[in-house]
Design an enzyme around this catalytic site. Structure first.
Site, mmCIF file in Angstrom:
data_model
loop_
_atom_site.group_PDB
_atom_site.id
_atom_site.type_symbol
_atom_site.label_atom_id
_atom_site.label_comp_id
_atom_site.label_asym_id
_atom_site.label_seq_id
_atom_site.Cartn_x
_atom_site.Cartn_y
_atom_site.Cartn_z
ATOM 1 N N GLY A 16 52.010 45.768 -31.755
ATOM 2 C CA GLY A 16 51.346 44.987 -30.706
ATOM 3 C C GLY A 16 52.221 45.015 -29.464
ATOM 4 O O GLY A 16 53.442 44.836 -29.547
ATOM 5 N N ALA A 17 51.571 45.254 -28.324
ATOM 6 C CA ALA A 17 52.311 45.455 -27.072
ATOM 7 C C ALA A 17 53.274 44.313 -26.756
ATOM 8 O O ALA A 17 54.434 44.533 -26.381
ATOM 9 C CB ALA A 17 51.307 45.628 -25.934
ATOM 10 N N CYS A 101 42.226 46.211 -35.199
ATOM 11 C CA CYS A 101 43.689 46.249 -35.175
ATOM 12 C C CYS A 101 44.276 44.826 -35.261
ATOM 13 O O CYS A 101 43.644 43.923 -35.831
ATOM 14 C CB CYS A 101 44.181 46.995 -33.927
ATOM 15 S SG CYS A 101 45.919 47.503 -34.049
ATOM 16 N N ASP A 170 46.588 47.410 -24.594
ATOM 17 C CA ASP A 170 47.961 47.898 -24.396
ATOM 18 C C ASP A 170 48.257 48.186 -22.938
ATOM 19 O O ASP A 170 49.396 48.063 -22.501
ATOM 20 C CB ASP A 170 48.204 49.155 -25.237
ATOM 21 C CG ASP A 170 48.318 48.786 -26.699
ATOM 22 O OD1 ASP A 170 47.285 48.786 -27.382
ATOM 23 O OD2 ASP A 170 49.425 48.434 -27.134
ATOM 24 N N LYS A 180 44.203 50.234 -29.361
ATOM 25 C CA LYS A 180 44.266 51.011 -30.607
ATOM 26 C C LYS A 180 43.101 51.986 -30.754
ATOM 27 O O LYS A 180 41.958 51.647 -30.447
ATOM 28 C CB LYS A 180 44.286 50.006 -31.775
ATOM 29 C CG LYS A 180 44.265 50.563 -33.160
ATOM 30 C CD LYS A 180 45.379 51.527 -33.457
ATOM 31 C CE LYS A 180 46.750 51.009 -33.075
ATOM 32 N NZ LYS A 180 47.797 52.066 -33.147
ATOM 33 N N LYS A 205 50.090 43.596 -18.489
ATOM 34 C CA LYS A 205 49.481 44.825 -19.016
ATOM 35 C C LYS A 205 48.795 45.645 -17.920
ATOM 36 O O LYS A 205 48.218 46.690 -18.214
ATOM 37 C CB LYS A 205 48.525 44.479 -20.155
ATOM 38 C CG LYS A 205 49.300 43.922 -21.362
ATOM 39 C CD LYS A 205 48.442 43.619 -22.546
ATOM 40 C CE LYS A 205 49.328 43.147 -23.705
ATOM 41 N NZ LYS A 205 48.570 42.777 -24.880
HETATM 42 C C1 RUB Z 1 48.358 47.297 -31.521
HETATM 43 C C2 RUB Z 1 47.227 47.190 -30.583
HETATM 44 C C3 RUB Z 1 46.969 45.837 -30.007
HETATM 45 C C4 RUB Z 1 47.591 45.772 -28.615
HETATM 46 C C5 RUB Z 1 47.613 44.362 -28.087
HETATM 47 O O1 RUB Z 1 48.682 48.664 -31.787
HETATM 48 O O2 RUB Z 1 46.583 48.143 -30.188
HETATM 49 O O3 RUB Z 1 45.600 45.598 -29.895
HETATM 50 O O4 RUB Z 1 48.921 46.246 -28.665
HETATM 51 O O5 RUB Z 1 48.374 43.533 -28.926
HETATM 52 P P1 RUB Z 1 49.987 48.984 -32.691
HETATM 53 P P2 RUB Z 1 49.009 42.161 -28.372
HETATM 54 O O6 RUB Z 1 49.783 48.258 -33.980
HETATM 55 O O7 RUB Z 1 49.976 50.468 -32.808
HETATM 56 O O8 RUB Z 1 51.184 48.488 -31.924
HETATM 57 O O9 RUB Z 1 47.840 41.346 -27.892
HETATM 58 O O10 RUB Z 1 49.667 41.551 -29.566
HETATM 59 O O11 RUB Z 1 49.942 42.512 -27.266
#
Ligand code: RUB
Length: 265
Positions: A16-17, A101, A170, A180, A205
């Protein structure tokens, strides 16, 4: 150690980003910004598509202090609460939501709607090939939310029943919003069935980078055997074009594609 952190980011112990950015910022804090440029380069290269860490590093470059790092960590955490609060107002009682995701920002909306007493059912795609949907399913279930886990290709069969699709992001770019792999597919389905397609993400973002890469992950995540000469590709993210996105939910408000595109350079 830096190599441990990079390994944990690459293998998705941190995923997650926002989580990737926070883990990297905590590391930089521990090192008191020693070898900042060298370390930053390596951290950014570990998962290059998400822009939050990049934007945080740019801010630190302008004011290299632990205080700046703390402010950025707090900004990410505070934004999550605000996204949840604002986004949850869009969700009606007795709704069915599909998500993909594992996104902290997207889940904050679902959690806030649940905490405010709304009855929800969430359809979670497994998210091939790394199955982050399982983390989402467990997290929502542990809060008492009704969860149904489905395989990614089953999304078309259930979309008709949904009231909304809510996913994270992301990076928010001129050409669309990155998330994702498989998000673009869900957006096409949402359009086909006339369902609102919401993407949640903080304004760290916003992505003005000229050089933008979609991470391609190890092919053995797709198939670990020997296919004798068959090429395998494993892109980790895709870009959903703006015409498929209903709103982007940020800490600064719920934005139309036109509104948010104006914030990009
Ligand atoms: C995670 C993904 C999440 C975004 C946003 O991909 O695509 O939807 O990163 O996450 P991976 P957040 O598992 O490959 O990192 O809202 O937590 O920033």
């Amino acid at each position: 150690m830096l190599s441990d952190l990079i390994k944990d980011i690459k293998t998705m112990d941190y995923q997650g980003a926002n989580q990737i950015a926070i883990a990297s910022l905590e590391y930089l804090k521990k090192t008191k910004l020693k070898d900042f440029e060298k370390v930053s380069k390596q951290l950014e290269a570990a998962r290059p598509t998400a822009v939050v860490l990049h934007n945080c590093l740019e801010a630190i470059r302008k004011d290299k202090s632990v205080n700046t790092i703390n402010k950025l960590i707090n900004q990410i955490k505070r934004a999550r609460g605000q996204i949840g609060e604002k986004g949850s107002k869009l969700i009606k009682n007795n709704s069915k939501i599909m998500t993909h995701c594992h996104s902290g920002d997207a889940l904050s909306i679902i959690k806030a709607a649940h905490i405010s007493g709304k009855k929800l059912e969430v359809y979670v795609t497994e998210t091939e090939p790394k199955h982050q949907g399982i983390i989402t399913a467990k997290e929502l279930h542990s809060l008492g939310i009704k969860v149904t886990l489905i395989e990614d290709p089953a999304a078309a069969s259930f979309m008709k029943e949904m009231n909304y699709v809510i996913v994270g992001c992301d990076s928010i770019r001129k050409e669309g919003v990155t998330n994702k792999i498989g998000t673009f597919d869900l957006a096409i389905l949402a359009k086909k069935f006339k369902k609102p397609f919401y993407m949640a993400g903080n304004t760290l973002k916003l992505d003005n980078r000229k050089k933008f890469v979609i991470e391609e992950r190890p092919v053995k995540e797709v198939y670990a055997g020997d296919l004798k000469g068959v090429k395998i590709r494993n892109p980790a993210f895709d870009v959903t074009p703006w015409d498929l996105i209903t709103r982007v939910i940020t800490e600064k408000g719920i934005m139309t594609p036109a509104n948010i595109k104006r914030l990009l350079k």
